[in-house]
Design an enzyme around this catalytic site. Sequence first.
Site, PDB file in Angstrom:
ATOM      1  N   CYS A 115       0.814  -1.222   0.000  1.00 21.63           N
ATOM      2  CA  CYS A 115       0.000   0.000   0.000  1.00 21.63           C
ATOM      3  C   CYS A 115       0.848   1.273   0.000  1.00 21.63           C
ATOM      4  CB  CYS A 115      -0.956  -0.002   1.183  1.00 21.63           C
ATOM      5  SG  CYS A 115      -2.130  -1.367   1.109  1.00 21.63           S
ATOM      6  N   HIS A 252      -3.200   7.371   2.172  1.00 19.82           N
ATOM      7  CA  HIS A 252      -3.614   6.076   1.644  1.00 19.82           C
ATOM      8  C   HIS A 252      -5.004   5.777   2.191  1.00 19.82           C
ATOM      9  CE1 HIS A 252      -3.979   1.941   0.729  1.00 19.82           C
ATOM     10  NE2 HIS A 252      -3.720   1.513   1.937  1.00 19.82           N
ATOM     11  N   ASN A 282     -10.055  -0.078  -0.191  1.00 17.39           N
ATOM     12  CA  ASN A 282      -8.584   0.033  -0.172  1.00 17.39           C
ATOM     13  C   ASN A 282      -8.043  -0.540  -1.487  1.00 17.39           C
ATOM     14  OD1 ASN A 282      -5.846  -0.270   0.217  1.00 17.39           O
ATOM     15  ND2 ASN A 282      -6.017  -1.156   2.273  1.00 17.39           N
TER      16      ASN A 282
HETATM   17  N1  COA Z   1     -18.431  -8.404   9.041  1.00 18.09           N
HETATM   18  C1  COA Z   1     -18.924  -8.647  10.263  1.00 18.09           C
HETATM   19  N2  COA Z   1     -18.155  -8.994  11.308  1.00 18.09           N
HETATM   20  C2  COA Z   1     -16.846  -9.078  11.094  1.00 18.09           C
HETATM   21  C3  COA Z   1     -16.254  -8.832   9.854  1.00 18.09           C
HETATM   22  C4  COA Z   1     -17.116  -8.494   8.798  1.00 18.09           C
HETATM   23  N3  COA Z   1     -16.670  -8.222   7.565  1.00 18.09           N
HETATM   24  N4  COA Z   1     -14.919  -8.995   9.962  1.00 18.09           N
HETATM   25  C5  COA Z   1     -14.670  -9.326  11.240  1.00 18.09           C
HETATM   26  N5  COA Z   1     -15.835  -9.386  11.933  1.00 18.09           N
HETATM   27  C6  COA Z   1     -16.015  -9.710  13.332  1.00 18.09           C
HETATM   28  C7  COA Z   1     -14.863 -10.513  13.902  1.00 18.09           C
HETATM   29  O1  COA Z   1     -15.009 -11.872  13.608  1.00 18.09           O
HETATM   30  C8  COA Z   1     -15.020 -10.209  15.380  1.00 18.09           C
HETATM   31  O2  COA Z   1     -16.027 -11.040  15.884  1.00 18.09           O
HETATM   32  P1  COA Z   1     -15.891 -11.701  17.354  1.00 18.09           P
HETATM   33  O3  COA Z   1     -15.760 -10.523  18.288  1.00 18.09           O
HETATM   34  O4  COA Z   1     -17.139 -12.470  17.468  1.00 18.09           O
HETATM   35  O5  COA Z   1     -14.632 -12.521  17.272  1.00 18.09           O
HETATM   36  C9  COA Z   1     -15.517  -8.771  15.409  1.00 18.09           C
HETATM   37  O6  COA Z   1     -16.025  -8.509  14.092  1.00 18.09           O
HETATM   38  C10 COA Z   1     -14.443  -7.774  15.744  1.00 18.09           C
HETATM   39  O7  COA Z   1     -13.276  -8.094  14.947  1.00 18.09           O
HETATM   40  P2  COA Z   1     -11.988  -7.209  15.013  1.00 18.09           P
HETATM   41  O8  COA Z   1     -11.024  -7.762  14.035  1.00 18.09           O
HETATM   42  O9  COA Z   1     -11.561  -7.051  16.417  1.00 18.09           O
HETATM   43  O10 COA Z   1     -12.594  -5.831  14.500  1.00 18.09           O
HETATM   44  P3  COA Z   1     -11.920  -4.434  14.445  1.00 18.09           P
HETATM   45  O11 COA Z   1     -12.739  -3.460  15.191  1.00 18.09           O
HETATM   46  O12 COA Z   1     -10.449  -4.488  14.730  1.00 18.09           O
HETATM   47  O13 COA Z   1     -12.095  -4.079  12.897  1.00 18.09           O
HETATM   48  C11 COA Z   1     -10.788  -4.017  10.916  1.00 18.09           C
HETATM   49  C12 COA Z   1     -11.513  -4.893  11.930  1.00 18.09           C
HETATM   50  C13 COA Z   1     -10.082  -4.927   9.913  1.00 18.09           C
HETATM   51  C14 COA Z   1     -11.815  -3.165  10.192  1.00 18.09           C
HETATM   52  C15 COA Z   1      -9.775  -3.109  11.649  1.00 18.09           C
HETATM   53  O14 COA Z   1      -8.985  -3.870  12.509  1.00 18.09           O
HETATM   54  C16 COA Z   1      -8.909  -2.377  10.702  1.00 18.09           C
HETATM   55  O15 COA Z   1      -9.367  -1.508   9.984  1.00 18.09           O
HETATM   56  N6  COA Z   1      -7.606  -2.666  10.706  1.00 18.09           N
HETATM   57  C17 COA Z   1      -6.678  -2.051   9.786  1.00 18.09           C
HETATM   58  C18 COA Z   1      -6.777  -2.791   8.505  1.00 18.09           C
HETATM   59  C19 COA Z   1      -6.153  -2.050   7.377  1.00 18.09           C
HETATM   60  O16 COA Z   1      -6.462  -0.908   7.142  1.00 18.09           O
HETATM   61  N7  COA Z   1      -5.302  -2.724   6.636  1.00 18.09           N
HETATM   62  C20 COA Z   1      -4.692  -2.236   5.482  1.00 18.09           C
HETATM   63  C21 COA Z   1      -3.508  -1.414   5.815  1.00 18.09           C
HETATM   64  S1  COA Z   1      -2.722  -0.993   4.350  1.00 18.09           S
END
Ligand code: COA
Length: 325
Positions: A115, A252, A282
């Site tokens: 990215c 980004h 993204n």
């Molecule tokens: N739809 C519904 N539920 C989802 C899901 C989806 N698409 N993806 C994950 N979940 C669930 C998980 O299974 C988890 O359930 P549980 O509590 O029963 O285990 C719950 O949502 C919370 O998951 P978590 O991973 O802790 O969520 P989060 O608040 O951290 O959000 C992201 C997840 C990926 C959105 C967040 O961590 C994020 O944005 N991270 C950065 C990612 C990024 O930008 N990457 C690219 C960088 S270049």
Amino acid sequence: MRTLRSVVRGCGSYLPPRMVSNAELEGLVDTSDEWIVQRTGIRARHIAGEGETTSTLGIAAARAALADAGLTADDIDLVVCATSTPDHTFPSTATMIQAGLGMHHGAAFDVQAVCTGFVYAISVADKFIRAGEARRALVVGAETFSRILDWEDRTTCVLFGDGAGAVVLEAQEGEGTSADRGVLAAKLRSDGRYREKLYVDGGPGSTKTTGHLRMEGREVFRFAVGMVTDVVEAVFEATGTSADELSWFVPHQANKRIIDASADKLGIAREKVVITVDRHGNTSAASIPLALDAAVKDGRVKKGDLVMIEAIGGGFTWGAALIRW
Ligand code: COA
């Protein structure tokens, strides 16, 4: 002191026509529009169709950038393409774009920093120009992340999209101050200790397959804001500029929450932040040039504006560049 600067002469972008809403993804994995919007700000993304590849998206964006610059491929002597989803392991996507433009001279190569790829590519092209090795460079960010997603993994497949953006950089003389037009500074960083937090579980030299994207989303989130704000501060310091002087912040586009938290920590007003993640998702190395082109075409980014770009990606890699448009 008079110095060579890489000035943006034009920009362009291309998105595959097929737009996929969160509602459509609800039929594919156990997710909801509400969850995706609340956690990421993403409402839709574009997905490449049959016959579309990273190079075809890149060629379309490059053509648009050349037209915007009032130039043809004959006027370009360097093509740098940032991508992590090349059409083939080799040749590089940059050479495919070069051929697609009917360009048979100069040099073309890919830069791979996931990215952060576009920031890396801008920095590399800027060095070629300032060293007098290239006069005009086409810098492209192009991706088809839909092809490396595990469409059964709801934690990743809802986050990404496809697209391409490009800028034309041209050597012009400046005074060596931050009042110059062009790339004023770029700072690049990486730390391979974090490679397992965001990676693809395949490759020609390991599994002999393409593999799928894997990510510890929460971990990436934890590091992202601190890393990007540090590198943006380093660029401010190198150029003797500050957040108050910025016209536009074009980060980004991974996640609205990361963008908002970074802007707040840097003291950048929300109205100066360009957001496209809501409609593009993204798009990795394509996200910054797509956002730049959107903000230029809708009249926000104008000649003379001070624009900060920044990104973090797999590796981890991260970086920022300050450009006077
Ligand atoms: N739809 C519904 N539920 C989802 C899901 C989806 N698409 N993806 C994950 N979940 C669930 C998980 O299974 C988890 O359930 P549980 O509590 O029963 O285990 C719950 O949502 C919370 O998951 P978590 O991973 O802790 O969520 P989060 O608040 O951290 O959000 C992201 C997840 C990926 C959105 C967040 O961590 C994020 O944005 N991270 C950065 C990612 C990024 O930008 N990457 C690219 C960088 S270049």
